[in-house]
Motif scaffolding. Structure first.
Motif, PDB file in Angstrom:
ATOM      1  N   ALA A  15       0.831  -1.203   0.000  1.00 49.53           N
ATOM      2  CA  ALA A  15       0.000   0.000   0.000  1.00 49.53           C
ATOM      3  C   ALA A  15       0.866   1.254   0.000  1.00 49.53           C
ATOM      4  O   ALA A  15       0.559   2.229  -0.684  1.00 49.53           O
ATOM      5  CB  ALA A  15      -0.930  -0.013   1.207  1.00 49.53           C
ATOM      6  N   LEU A  18       2.198   1.649  -3.410  1.00 52.96           N
ATOM      7  CA  LEU A  18       1.155   2.151  -4.296  1.00 52.96           C
ATOM      8  C   LEU A  18       0.962   3.648  -4.120  1.00 52.96           C
ATOM      9  O   LEU A  18       0.684   4.360  -5.073  1.00 52.96           O
ATOM     10  CB  LEU A  18      -0.167   1.433  -4.032  1.00 52.96           C
ATOM     11  CG  LEU A  18      -0.330   0.084  -4.691  1.00 52.96           C
ATOM     12  CD1 LEU A  18      -1.602  -0.560  -4.226  1.00 52.96           C
ATOM     13  CD2 LEU A  18      -0.333   0.237  -6.182  1.00 52.96           C
ATOM     14  N   GLN A  22       1.869   5.971  -8.142  1.00 51.40           N
ATOM     15  CA  GLN A  22       0.523   6.006  -8.714  1.00 51.40           C
ATOM     16  C   GLN A  22       0.544   5.743 -10.215  1.00 51.40           C
ATOM     17  O   GLN A  22      -0.343   5.126 -10.750  1.00 51.40           O
ATOM     18  CB  GLN A  22      -0.148   7.354  -8.432  1.00 51.40           C
ATOM     19  CG  GLN A  22      -0.510   7.563  -6.985  1.00 51.40           C
ATOM     20  CD  GLN A  22      -1.568   6.592  -6.516  1.00 51.40           C
ATOM     21  OE1 GLN A  22      -2.442   6.212  -7.270  1.00 51.40           O
ATOM     22  NE2 GLN A  22      -1.477   6.182  -5.264  1.00 51.40           N
ATOM     23  N   THR A  34       0.643  -4.774  -7.945  1.00 48.32           N
ATOM     24  CA  THR A  34       0.038  -3.534  -7.468  1.00 48.32           C
ATOM     25  C   THR A  34      -1.160  -3.110  -8.303  1.00 48.32           C
ATOM     26  O   THR A  34      -1.971  -2.331  -7.837  1.00 48.32           O
ATOM     27  CB  THR A  34       1.071  -2.401  -7.455  1.00 48.32           C
ATOM     28  OG1 THR A  34       1.632  -2.286  -8.760  1.00 48.32           O
ATOM     29  CG2 THR A  34       2.162  -2.672  -6.436  1.00 48.32           C
ATOM     30  N   GLU A  35      -1.283  -3.626  -9.529  1.00 50.76           N
ATOM     31  CA  GLU A  35      -2.439  -3.255 -10.343  1.00 50.76           C
ATOM     32  C   GLU A  35      -3.705  -3.982  -9.874  1.00 50.76           C
ATOM     33  O   GLU A  35      -4.799  -3.694 -10.344  1.00 50.76           O
ATOM     34  CB  GLU A  35      -2.177  -3.548 -11.821  1.00 50.76           C
ATOM     35  CG  GLU A  35      -2.178  -5.013 -12.179  1.00 50.76           C
ATOM     36  CD  GLU A  35      -0.834  -5.701 -11.927  1.00 50.76           C
ATOM     37  OE1 GLU A  35      -0.761  -6.893 -12.198  1.00 50.76           O
ATOM     38  OE2 GLU A  35       0.109  -5.057 -11.456  1.00 50.76           O
ATOM     39  N   THR A  37      -4.979  -3.808  -6.894  1.00 47.39           N
ATOM     40  CA  THR A  37      -5.528  -3.123  -5.737  1.00 47.39           C
ATOM     41  C   THR A  37      -7.006  -2.845  -5.955  1.00 47.39           C
ATOM     42  O   THR A  37      -7.384  -2.304  -6.990  1.00 47.39           O
ATOM     43  CB  THR A  37      -4.793  -1.791  -5.502  1.00 47.39           C
ATOM     44  OG1 THR A  37      -3.405  -2.054  -5.415  1.00 47.39           O
ATOM     45  CG2 THR A  37      -5.270  -1.121  -4.240  1.00 47.39           C
ATOM     46  N   ALA A  39     -10.670  -1.129  -5.947  1.00 48.14           N
ATOM     47  CA  ALA A  39     -11.038   0.266  -6.187  1.00 48.14           C
ATOM     48  C   ALA A  39     -11.291   1.010  -4.882  1.00 48.14           C
ATOM     49  O   ALA A  39     -10.973   2.198  -4.765  1.00 48.14           O
ATOM     50  CB  ALA A  39     -12.274   0.336  -7.074  1.00 48.14           C
ATOM     51  N   ARG A  42      -7.911   2.041  -3.446  1.00 48.28           N
ATOM     52  CA  ARG A  42      -7.301   3.120  -4.219  1.00 48.28           C
ATOM     53  C   ARG A  42      -8.003   4.455  -3.953  1.00 48.28           C
ATOM     54  O   ARG A  42      -7.350   5.495  -3.830  1.00 48.28           O
ATOM     55  CB  ARG A  42      -7.338   2.791  -5.701  1.00 48.28           C
ATOM     56  CG  ARG A  42      -6.173   3.430  -6.422  1.00 48.28           C
ATOM     57  CD  ARG A  42      -6.047   2.974  -7.831  1.00 48.28           C
ATOM     58  NE  ARG A  42      -5.267   1.784  -8.047  1.00 48.28           N
ATOM     59  CZ  ARG A  42      -3.946   1.740  -8.037  1.00 48.28           C
ATOM     60  NH1 ARG A  42      -3.265   2.829  -7.781  1.00 48.28           N
ATOM     61  NH2 ARG A  42      -3.310   0.640  -8.292  1.00 48.28           N
ATOM     62  N   SER A  43      -9.333   4.445  -3.835  1.00 42.87           N
ATOM     63  CA  SER A  43     -10.046   5.698  -3.553  1.00 42.87           C
ATOM     64  C   SER A  43      -9.745   6.190  -2.137  1.00 42.87           C
ATOM     65  O   SER A  43      -9.615   7.388  -1.912  1.00 42.87           O
ATOM     66  CB  SER A  43     -11.546   5.517  -3.757  1.00 42.87           C
ATOM     67  OG  SER A  43     -12.070   4.627  -2.810  1.00 42.87           O
ATOM     68  N   MET A  45      -6.925   5.640  -0.539  1.00 37.05           N
ATOM     69  CA  MET A  45      -5.561   6.148  -0.584  1.00 37.05           C
ATOM     70  C   MET A  45      -5.549   7.566  -1.148  1.00 37.05           C
ATOM     71  O   MET A  45      -4.853   8.443  -0.638  1.00 37.05           O
ATOM     72  CB  MET A  45      -4.678   5.239  -1.437  1.00 37.05           C
ATOM     73  CG  MET A  45      -4.364   3.924  -0.784  1.00 37.05           C
ATOM     74  SD  MET A  45      -3.587   2.734  -1.882  1.00 37.05           S
ATOM     75  CE  MET A  45      -2.264   3.665  -2.560  1.00 37.05           C
ATOM     76  N   HIS A  46      -6.343   7.794  -2.183  1.00 38.23           N
ATOM     77  CA  HIS A  46      -6.416   9.128  -2.782  1.00 38.23           C
ATOM     78  C   HIS A  46      -7.064  10.121  -1.819  1.00 38.23           C
ATOM     79  O   HIS A  46      -6.605  11.257  -1.676  1.00 38.23           O
ATOM     80  CB  HIS A  46      -7.198   9.056  -4.086  1.00 38.23           C
ATOM     81  CG  HIS A  46      -7.331  10.373  -4.773  1.00 38.23           C
ATOM     82  ND1 HIS A  46      -6.263  11.024  -5.353  1.00 38.23           N
ATOM     83  CD2 HIS A  46      -8.412  11.182  -4.945  1.00 38.23           C
ATOM     84  CE1 HIS A  46      -6.677  12.168  -5.850  1.00 38.23           C
ATOM     85  NE2 HIS A  46      -7.968  12.288  -5.625  1.00 38.23           N
TER      86      HIS A  46
END
Length: 114
Positions: A15, A18, A22, A34-35, A37, A39, A42-43, A45-46
């Protein structure tokens, strides 16, 4: 960083990687996973940025190593009920008598109407 099937994965380090990488581009078809992960992760993390995986645990919710939230029911603290006092017992007996009278009157009214 490469991952093999026989080694244990450290999801926290994945993580973090990642978060720094990005714009991941695969070279020669080799994947480090890592692809894959989700959704939701990822959201988060953002949205959370540097605070990702650093949240204090909430009441009834945990965050696993991948950053996914798990919500659980909060169990109340258990306690033993005490035996009713004599005054409470008299109050319960009075409430029971009123309930029996009410049910009896309702049944008598039903029979009288029919």
């Amino acid at each position: 960083m490469t991952y093999t099937a026989d080694s244990a994965l450290d999801f926290v380090s994945i993580a973090r990687e990642l978060g720094t990488n990005q714009g991941l581009t695969l070279k020669s078809g080799v994947s480090n996973g890592t692809e894959l992960t989700p959704a939701e992760v990822r959201s988060r993390m953002h949205r959370e940025g540097r605070n990702f995986l650093r949240r204090s645990p909430l009441n009834g919710a945990t965050v696993d190593q991948e950053g996914l939230a798990n919500n659980y029911a909060v169990e109340p603290t258990l306690y033993y009920a005490g035996f009713p006092s004599p005054e409470q017992a008299r109050q319960y007996a009075l409430q029971g008598a009123i309930a029996v009278l009410f049910v009896t009157l309702t049944l008598l009214a039903a029979f009288a109407v029919s």
